[in-house]
Design a protein around this motif. Structure first.
Motif, PDB file in Angstrom:
ATOM      1  N   CYS B  32       5.536 -71.427 -76.700  1.00 37.29           N
ATOM      2  CA  CYS B  32       5.999 -70.905 -75.417  1.00 37.29           C
ATOM      3  C   CYS B  32       7.526 -70.884 -75.339  1.00 37.29           C
ATOM      4  N   SER B  33       8.140 -72.024 -75.640  1.00 41.11           N
ATOM      5  CA  SER B  33       9.591 -72.118 -75.479  1.00 41.11           C
ATOM      6  C   SER B  33      10.319 -71.259 -76.498  1.00 41.11           C
ATOM      7  N   ALA B  36      10.154 -67.646 -75.576  1.00 42.71           N
ATOM      8  CA  ALA B  36      11.069 -67.327 -74.481  1.00 42.71           C
ATOM      9  C   ALA B  36      12.512 -67.266 -74.982  1.00 42.71           C
ATOM     10  N   SER B  41      10.524 -63.536 -74.341  1.00 41.49           N
ATOM     11  CA  SER B  41       9.219 -63.446 -73.689  1.00 41.49           C
ATOM     12  C   SER B  41       9.252 -64.078 -72.302  1.00 41.49           C
ATOM     13  N   THR B  42       8.469 -63.517 -71.387  1.00 40.44           N
ATOM     14  CA  THR B  42       8.387 -64.057 -70.028  1.00 40.44           C
ATOM     15  C   THR B  42       6.975 -64.577 -69.734  1.00 40.44           C
TER      16      THR B  42
END
Lengths: 93, 93
Positions: B32-33, B36, B41-42
């Motif tokens: 995820c991190s 981003a 990425s959101t």
DNA sequence: TCTATAGGCAAGTGGCTACTTGCCTGTCTA
DNA sequence: TAGACAGGCAAGTAGCCACTTGCCTATAGA
């Protein structure tokens, strides 16, 4: 230029590519009848036509006009972008 | 076994595979991190989690538990079915 | 020229899918 | 053991996509 991956996402479109791989240079009606005969497809002409448009957008199919028929050819070059994108060379590790 | 082609149809899922190709063996939060930070990425955690489930269904991602974290690994073997399906060996003809 | 053939265009519809939202379970650490 | 941390589950929503339907254009042959 359309999305190659999205074009490949539909099973009917993949069968069309199979059919063109087996016999390249077919018209829309040829594809329709051979898909019905040999692959058990129930898709209508319009459906196949739209699928061919998507495949052409993605560069997987090229076409040329011959009188009132349109001949479709398979072009597998866009598939290289898939092969080259991720490392396939991890056979045994 | 899920559909490999459908799994590849989504751009976010392809980016996840890119990220795992670059650094294999990441947890959900790591993905995820890093998605981003490095890929702009959101997507939320839940979205990524569902994408990983689809990729795992398709066999493109394998995972193992390590305490409270789940480590994800890239598996490119299902991609061979794409490569082998259509003739790629028409370089110049 | 008239008709059949090969294909195109465009609006509408139903189902799938990506994403959100809210809450819950399991695990490590102070 | 309490709280933080990593992740899962499930229902709801909005947008996309495959397919249909109806009509139209263009070419070939009688």
């Amino acid at each position: 230029m359309g999305d190659v991956f999205k074009a490949l996402a539909d099973p009917t479109r993949r069968t069309i590519l199979d059919e063109l791989a087996e016999r390249d240079g077919q018209s829309l009606f040829e594809i329709c009848s051979r898909l019905a005969m040999r692959h058990g497809s129930t898709s209508t002409r319009q459906a196949i036509s739209q699928h061919l448009a998507v495949l052409e957008e993605a560069g997987l199919v090229r076409s040329r006009r011959e009188g009132r028929t349109k001949i479709h050819h398979l072009n597998t070059e866009p598939l290289r972008s898939i092969v080259d994108r991720w490392p396939l060379h991890r056979l045994k590790e």
